[in-house]
Enzyme design. Sequence first.
Site, PDB file in Angstrom:
ATOM      1  N   LYS A 215       0.852  -1.189   0.000  1.00  0.00           N
ATOM      2  CA  LYS A 215       0.000   0.000   0.000  1.00  0.00           C
ATOM      3  C   LYS A 215       0.886   1.237   0.000  1.00  0.00           C
ATOM      4  CE  LYS A 215      -1.841   2.913   2.899  1.00  0.00           C
ATOM      5  NZ  LYS A 215      -1.961   4.102   2.046  1.00  0.00           N
TER       6      LYS A 215
ATOM      7  N   GLY B 228       6.802   4.970   8.174  1.00  0.00           N
ATOM      8  CA  GLY B 228       5.926   6.138   8.282  1.00  0.00           C
ATOM      9  C   GLY B 228       6.190   6.851   9.589  1.00  0.00           C
TER      10      GLY B 228
ATOM     11  N   THR C 228       5.783   8.074  13.614  1.00  0.00           N
ATOM     12  CA  THR C 228       5.774   7.335  14.877  1.00  0.00           C
ATOM     13  C   THR C 228       4.353   7.139  15.406  1.00  0.00           C
ATOM     14  OG1 THR C 228       8.008   8.026  15.377  1.00  0.00           O
ATOM     15  CG2 THR C 228       6.636   7.428  17.267  1.00  0.00           C
TER      16      THR C 228
ATOM     17  N   THR D 208       1.560   6.824  13.653  1.00  0.00           N
ATOM     18  CA  THR D 208       0.934   5.738  12.884  1.00  0.00           C
ATOM     19  C   THR D 208       1.594   4.412  13.242  1.00  0.00           C
ATOM     20  OG1 THR D 208       0.870   7.359  11.090  1.00  0.00           O
ATOM     21  CG2 THR D 208       0.076   5.161  10.577  1.00  0.00           C
TER      22      THR D 208
ATOM     23  N   GLU E  15       9.724   1.360  10.686  1.00  0.00           N
ATOM     24  CA  GLU E  15      10.735   2.393  10.387  1.00  0.00           C
ATOM     25  C   GLU E  15      10.023   3.726  10.540  1.00  0.00           C
ATOM     26  OE1 GLU E  15      13.802   1.835   9.952  1.00  0.00           O
ATOM     27  OE2 GLU E  15      13.770  -0.330   9.665  1.00  0.00           O
TER      28      GLU E  15
ATOM     29  N   CYS F 119      13.369  11.177   6.143  1.00  0.00           N
ATOM     30  CA  CYS F 119      13.412  10.834   7.573  1.00  0.00           C
ATOM     31  C   CYS F 119      14.812  11.017   8.141  1.00  0.00           C
ATOM     32  CB  CYS F 119      12.958   9.388   7.756  1.00  0.00           C
ATOM     33  SG  CYS F 119      13.900   8.229   6.758  1.00  0.00           S
TER      34      CYS F 119
ATOM     35  N   GLU G 160       9.350  16.149  15.432  1.00  0.00           N
ATOM     36  CA  GLU G 160       9.683  16.050  14.013  1.00  0.00           C
ATOM     37  C   GLU G 160       8.822  17.029  13.200  1.00  0.00           C
ATOM     38  OE1 GLU G 160       8.467  12.580  11.727  1.00  0.00           O
ATOM     39  OE2 GLU G 160      10.471  12.459  10.864  1.00  0.00           O
TER      40      GLU G 160
END
Length: 485
Positions: free
Chosen positions: A177, A230, A232, A234, A252, A286, A389
């Site tokens: 996805k 994605g 943190t 989620t 990750e 990231c 972030e």
Amino acid sequence: MRIESSQMRNFINGEFVEPINGRYLDNLEPATGKPYSQAADSDAHDVDLAVTAAEKAFVDWSKKPATERSRFLLRIADLIERDLEKFSRAESIDTGKPISLARSLDIPRAVANFRFFATAILHTESEAHITDNVAFNYTLRQPRGIAGLISPWNLPLYLLSWKIAPAIATGNTAIAKPSELTPMTAYMLCEIAREAGLPNGVLNVVHGTGPKVGAAITAHPKITTISFTGGTVTGRKVAEACAPLFKKVSLELGGKNPNIIFADADFDAAITGSVRSSFANQGQICLCGSRVFVERSAYKNFVERFIERTAQLCLGDPLDEKTEQGAIVNKPQLDKIKFYVDLAQKEGGKIALGGSAPQLPNDRCREGYFFQPTVITDLPVSCRTNREEIFGPVVTITPFDNEEEVIGYANDTDYGLASSVWTQNLNRAHRVAEKIHTGTVWVNCWLLRDLRVPFGGMKQSGVGREGGEEALRFFTEPKNVCIAR
Ligand code: NAP
């Protein structure tokens, strides 16, 4: 291959199929703010279809010799490389990143991912252990079944192929996805998979939103392996969904990466490297170093030169070859960046450069989502701007007095993804690298990647490691066979 104005259907069992509910989402081009294509707005029913296809395909695919699976992956790599220009243009339109970056980084890396895992599976070692005169053990590493692969919008093909390649190379089948914001290159990859003759059902792509498609993948009992990249927040939801089903999960997640410059660093290299690590892909990588720490004796000089170099970055239409700074992926992300720039000022920060939307690059981009590369100084290390972030072209610069102090600063965050250290003192480089809590430490470089090394984050930047042997192990189940002697 059409790129603009297309309607992206799901790829299930080797066919492009409508979402069962018949719905589509508009796909906006970040540089213009206008829809330019549509992607299936799928739901759990489409995931069920993909599971049926993947389950069926697993029977043959998992039995194929590694050499045969390898050939399919190599063919896919060759075909993406053949279509480098089309992929780069699509990626640039879809994400807002400069086309030159898509062409030099994202798409070549997707090619490299397929080639790397295509050949890695031909060179693995197997393990055997002799238990004195009692027994002889050997370890089988078998594919786990159906892998659910969920990726973000910032490096869409790069990150999705980093998951698809090891998953299918090791004999699993996959349901991927892509982010609903950037589905185009995943769609094009399906066309390539078909052309490469990849057996039906080995790779399935279901488009749609995270809460519908992503959640259906993580909740599906037959998808036993989940590789997620994605944010943190989620990631926590993914972990919660997977835990009761005891799925094997790799997460990750986000980062707030420190970039440390000692006064003895090669200054030119440190400036060039830091501008790149701060603003590549508009800071939406990231691994970007969003907190720069500079030894006090070099601070003033560094800030001046860093600002001078940053101000020269060419911000423009992502499709323009000269552009070095493109668009932000969407309006919510742009608003988030603005929120943090306001917050930084409330927290006492000084905007040394940027801080607002730029003059728009051209008429085409009049309603696009752009933000100037922004440099903020004078902030306390522990403020929110320095801990949370932002994921945009915003960097803070802070002076430090000694090694111990800066290690404390670097580690003063819940994240632990990556860091950079710039020094010519080799002993110091080793010392600092050992004490920083990040999954990767770059010394006198940034984003230099050897695909064999373990990749991932510490603390809230993730769980598990991808890359090389780690990925091959993640997507396989070890089984010990113990034979009495
Ligand atoms: P995100 O919002 O967490 O989304 C990532 C993916 O998860 C998307 O495909 C999203 O779908 C899907 N998703 C959303 N809700 C879900 C749910 N409940 N269950 C399952 N899947 C769900 O992250 P993003 O904004 O796309 O990407 C930016 C973040 O990724 C940053 O934090 C960045 O640091 C991180 N990142 C980490 C790495 C790494 O290697 N550590 C690499 C790149 C990016 P939709 O978008 O379609 O809704």
